[in-house]
Structure formats: C-alpha cells, structure tokens
Design an enzyme around this catalytic site. Structure first.
Site, PDB file in Angstrom:
ATOM      1  N   HIS A  37      39.575  36.457  27.528  1.00  0.00           N
ATOM      2  CA  HIS A  37      40.079  37.248  28.657  1.00  0.00           C
ATOM      3  C   HIS A  37      41.249  38.150  28.240  1.00  0.00           C
ATOM      4  O   HIS A  37      42.298  37.666  27.838  1.00  0.00           O
ATOM      5  CB  HIS A  37      40.553  36.267  29.739  1.00  0.00           C
ATOM      6  CG  HIS A  37      41.025  36.914  30.983  1.00  0.00           C
ATOM      7  ND1 HIS A  37      42.276  36.676  31.513  1.00  0.00           N
ATOM      8  CD2 HIS A  37      40.411  37.782  31.824  1.00  0.00           C
ATOM      9  CE1 HIS A  37      42.409  37.367  32.629  1.00  0.00           C
ATOM     10  NE2 HIS A  37      41.308  38.044  32.848  1.00  0.00           N
ATOM     11  N   ARG A  38      41.038  39.446  28.314  1.00  0.00           N
ATOM     12  CA  ARG A  38      42.009  40.452  27.825  1.00  0.00           C
ATOM     13  C   ARG A  38      42.294  40.218  26.337  1.00  0.00           C
ATOM     14  O   ARG A  38      43.408  40.447  25.871  1.00  0.00           O
ATOM     15  CB  ARG A  38      43.310  40.422  28.635  1.00  0.00           C
ATOM     16  CG  ARG A  38      43.100  40.406  30.151  1.00  0.00           C
ATOM     17  CD  ARG A  38      44.404  40.384  30.924  1.00  0.00           C
ATOM     18  NE  ARG A  38      44.186  40.068  32.334  1.00  0.00           N
ATOM     19  CZ  ARG A  38      45.118  39.857  33.236  1.00  0.00           C
ATOM     20  NH1 ARG A  38      46.381  39.972  32.896  1.00  0.00           N
ATOM     21  NH2 ARG A  38      44.822  39.568  34.492  1.00  0.00           N
ATOM     22  N   GLU A  51      36.828  40.249  26.924  1.00  0.00           N
ATOM     23  CA  GLU A  51      36.873  40.959  28.199  1.00  0.00           C
ATOM     24  C   GLU A  51      38.070  41.887  28.124  1.00  0.00           C
ATOM     25  O   GLU A  51      39.103  41.511  27.549  1.00  0.00           O
ATOM     26  CB  GLU A  51      37.043  39.948  29.349  1.00  0.00           C
ATOM     27  CG  GLU A  51      36.980  40.542  30.751  1.00  0.00           C
ATOM     28  CD  GLU A  51      38.313  40.908  31.364  1.00  0.00           C
ATOM     29  OE1 GLU A  51      38.321  41.396  32.502  1.00  0.00           O
ATOM     30  OE2 GLU A  51      39.379  40.737  30.707  1.00  0.00           O
ATOM     31  N   ASP A 109      40.116  45.565  30.217  1.00  0.00           N
ATOM     32  CA  ASP A 109      40.221  46.369  31.445  1.00  0.00           C
ATOM     33  C   ASP A 109      40.439  47.832  31.077  1.00  0.00           C
ATOM     34  O   ASP A 109      41.217  48.114  30.160  1.00  0.00           O
ATOM     35  CB  ASP A 109      41.418  45.886  32.261  1.00  0.00           C
ATOM     36  CG  ASP A 109      41.364  44.390  32.531  1.00  0.00           C
ATOM     37  OD1 ASP A 109      40.590  43.993  33.401  1.00  0.00           O
ATOM     38  OD2 ASP A 109      42.083  43.633  31.845  1.00  0.00           O
ATOM     39  N   HIS A 131      45.423  46.470  31.861  1.00  0.00           N
ATOM     40  CA  HIS A 131      45.012  45.790  33.090  1.00  0.00           C
ATOM     41  C   HIS A 131      45.529  46.445  34.370  1.00  0.00           C
ATOM     42  O   HIS A 131      44.777  46.676  35.316  1.00  0.00           O
ATOM     43  CB  HIS A 131      45.477  44.328  33.055  1.00  0.00           C
ATOM     44  CG  HIS A 131      45.101  43.558  34.278  1.00  0.00           C
ATOM     45  ND1 HIS A 131      45.886  43.523  35.420  1.00  0.00           N
ATOM     46  CD2 HIS A 131      44.003  42.819  34.557  1.00  0.00           C
ATOM     47  CE1 HIS A 131      45.290  42.784  36.329  1.00  0.00           C
ATOM     48  NE2 HIS A 131      44.145  42.343  35.840  1.00  0.00           N
ATOM     49  N   GLU A 191      35.741  45.802  31.996  1.00  0.00           N
ATOM     50  CA  GLU A 191      35.991  45.802  33.446  1.00  0.00           C
ATOM     51  C   GLU A 191      36.544  47.151  33.864  1.00  0.00           C
ATOM     52  O   GLU A 191      37.610  47.563  33.393  1.00  0.00           O
ATOM     53  CB  GLU A 191      36.963  44.684  33.858  1.00  0.00           C
ATOM     54  CG  GLU A 191      37.110  44.697  35.380  1.00  0.00           C
ATOM     55  CD  GLU A 191      38.171  43.774  35.949  1.00  0.00           C
ATOM     56  OE1 GLU A 191      38.648  42.842  35.260  1.00  0.00           O
ATOM     57  OE2 GLU A 191      38.539  44.010  37.116  1.00  0.00           O
ATOM     58  N   LYS A 196      38.572  49.209  36.110  1.00  0.00           N
ATOM     59  CA  LYS A 196      39.644  48.926  37.072  1.00  0.00           C
ATOM     60  C   LYS A 196      39.729  50.078  38.081  1.00  0.00           C
ATOM     61  O   LYS A 196      40.739  50.783  38.161  1.00  0.00           O
ATOM     62  CB  LYS A 196      40.975  48.756  36.324  1.00  0.00           C
ATOM     63  CG  LYS A 196      41.156  47.361  35.752  1.00  0.00           C
ATOM     64  CD  LYS A 196      41.371  46.331  36.843  1.00  0.00           C
ATOM     65  CE  LYS A 196      41.614  44.945  36.298  1.00  0.00           C
ATOM     66  NZ  LYS A 196      41.246  43.880  37.235  1.00  0.00           N
ATOM     67  N   ASP A 248      41.586  32.634  28.736  1.00  0.00           N
ATOM     68  CA  ASP A 248      42.719  33.167  27.964  1.00  0.00           C
ATOM     69  C   ASP A 248      42.802  32.510  26.591  1.00  0.00           C
ATOM     70  O   ASP A 248      43.459  33.026  25.698  1.00  0.00           O
ATOM     71  CB  ASP A 248      44.044  32.873  28.700  1.00  0.00           C
ATOM     72  CG  ASP A 248      44.175  33.636  30.002  1.00  0.00           C
ATOM     73  OD1 ASP A 248      43.536  34.694  30.146  1.00  0.00           O
ATOM     74  OD2 ASP A 248      44.928  33.170  30.882  1.00  0.00           O
TER      75      ASP A 248
HETATM   76  O1  G3P Z   1      36.911  39.970  34.418  1.00  0.00           O
HETATM   77  C1  G3P Z   1      37.483  38.782  34.853  1.00  0.00           C
HETATM   78  C2  G3P Z   1      38.919  38.951  35.228  1.00  0.00           C
HETATM   79  O2  G3P Z   1      39.538  39.687  34.211  1.00  0.00           O
HETATM   80  C3  G3P Z   1      39.116  39.645  36.538  1.00  0.00           C
HETATM   81  O3  G3P Z   1      40.438  39.602  36.980  1.00  0.00           O
HETATM   82  O4  G3P Z   1      42.707  40.451  37.334  1.00  0.00           O
HETATM   83  O5  G3P Z   1      42.177  39.291  35.209  1.00  0.00           O
HETATM   84  O6  G3P Z   1      41.271  41.561  35.660  1.00  0.00           O
HETATM   85  P1  G3P Z   1      41.682  40.256  36.254  1.00  0.00           P
HETATM   86 CA    CA Z   2      39.909  41.901  33.817  1.00  0.00          CA
END
Ligand code: G3P
Ligand code: CA
Length: 244
Positions: free
Chosen positions: A7-8, A34, A36, A49, A109, A111, A229
């Site tokens: 995640h990120r 993942e 953004d 993000h 993702e 945004k 994470d």
């Molecule tokens: O893609 C899953 C998650 O990243 C979505 O929420 O706020 O972390 O971008 P957020």
């Molecule tokens: Ca995200």
C-alpha cells in the site's frame, strides 16, 4: 494464492508513494504495489496520495496548482526524515520505467474523487498502452463514474471499485459497472463475500490490511489479494500458512 500488494509501496518502512517505498516493496517480495495519482497544473501524472502537498512533502498547497518542474524539486520524506534516496514525488512514468526491471503488478488509484482532473483517465491509459502493461495494471478509484469511463475507453484494462461502506452483493455491483475487481475496506469484508466474488470471477483485494489476524483470515479464505502497509509481514504469514 493470495497476492500481497504494498500500500503506497512498503509504506511501513519508507516514505509512502516514493520510489524508495516501491523498491522496498520489491525487495520484500511483494507481488504488487498500490499507488495514488493526482494531476499537476501542466497535466503530469504525479504519484502522491493527498490533493495537497502539506502532509507528505515540504511543499504547500494543491498539487493541481503546481507545475512539474517545481514539484519535482520537493522532498516527500514524511515520517522518514533520515531516508536518503528516491524520496521525491515520482511521476507514474518513473514507476513504469522501474517496472521494466521486475514483474510487479501496479494498482493505480485515480485520486479523482475530490477534483475531477479532466483528461486524467486518457493520460493513464495512454501510458499503460505505451508500455504494454495491460496485464500488469489495475485501475481503481472511489469515483466509479471514472471507472466506467475507463472501461469505455479501454475495455482491455481491469478496473477495481474502491469502497468503504457496506455494499450488498458487491460482486454483482462490480459486474454492473464492468469492473473486474472490488477493493473494499477491510471492515466491510465477510468470508461469504470473498467466496462469492471469486466464484463470479471478480478479484477481491481488501485494504488496508495490517493486523495479523486479518491477514491470516484473508489468506485462509482464498482472497485474491490484500493491500497492506507491511508486505514483509504479510509474506511471512503467507509463507507460514503455505508451509503447513
Ligand atoms: O487502494 C486502497 C487504498 O489505498 C484506498 O485508500 O486513502 O489509502 O488511498 P487510501
Ligand atoms: Ca490509495
């Protein structure tokens, strides 16, 4: 086997959404990352993000008000001031260049739920096709109008519906909006949902899964992937389950 998406990037170990975090995810053995994307004033796809720079960088204000030549000079070392390399804001194409060296899957993702960022979908799709990454990317968004637009422009790409509330039979909803996957908040996930989604050919990749008991549960239920994470922890749990 449940795939592990960082995640990120490996954001528990390096500044989120930087090349340092993506490289750390690869080193940990993650199957995917993942990230953004936001659009700059001059239409570049910046990997960050928040709509604003304030939380994660030494800049201020909205990404959409900055040109890339200025944005590219910022540091995105949030939480990791000691980090030395690759801690600027990357462009999506920087990530795509690095993906030439590995087999990582990239969940992009969009945004675009706060600002619509006209033209963002076209730019992302063009870049994916330029790199021939059709089978290595998943496009997700909380903006499901944007996902259906992506589907109309590029039906060969997998889209994923992000959501954080309780949708009834979300695999049916995914089919209705022509998404190939659902990315639910972990608190909305039930075992029956995982099984139904998989049986209907809809990938299910919950976020953000950091608790050991959740990681274990999703892997044992045969979830398609999980977004965490800490990919190192998730991989060690997966390894111990597969060893039994
Ligand atoms: O893609 C899953 C998650 O990243 C979505 O929420 O706020 O972390 O971008 P957020
Ligand atoms: Ca995200």
């Amino acid at each position: 086997m449940t795939a592990i998406f960082a995640h990120r990037g490996f954001s528990a170990a390096a500044p989120e959404n930087t090349m340092a975090a993506f490289r750390a995810a690869e080193e940990a053995g993650a199957d995917g990352i993942e990230l953004d994307v936001q659009l700059t004033k001059d239409g570049r796809l910046a990997v960050i993000h928040d709509e604003k720079l304030n939380r994660t960088t030494n800049g201020r204000g909205y990404v959409k008000d900055w040109e890339w030549k200025d944005l590219s000079k910022l540091e995105a070392k949030y939480k990791f001031p000691e980090a030395a390399h690759d801690t600027g804001i990357p462009l999506l194409e920087d990530v795509f260049e690095w993906m030439r060296e590995n087999e990582i899957i990239c969940n992009i993702e969009l945004k675009n739920n706060e600002f619509p960022y006209a033209g963002m979908e076209e730019k992302v799709i063009r870049l994916i096709h330029q790199y021939n990454y059709e089978s290595r990317v998943v496009i997700s968004s909380f903006n499901h109008y944007s996902l259906t637009y992506v589907y109309r422009l590029a039906p060969d790409l997998e889209t994923a519906a992000l959501y954080s509330s309780h949708i009834y039979m979300p695999w049916k909803y995914a089919e209705a909006i022509r998404a190939g996957a659902i990315h639910p908040h972990i608190r909305t996930v039930k075992s029956e949902m995982i099984h139904a989604a998989v049986e209907h050919g809809i990938h299910i990749r919950p976020y953000t899964v950091n608790k050991e008991k959740h990681i274990q549960w999703l892997i044992k239920e045969g979830c398609s992937a999980l977004i965490t994470d800490d990919p190192k922890l998730a991989i060690s749990i997966r390894d111990s389950i597969l060893d039994v």
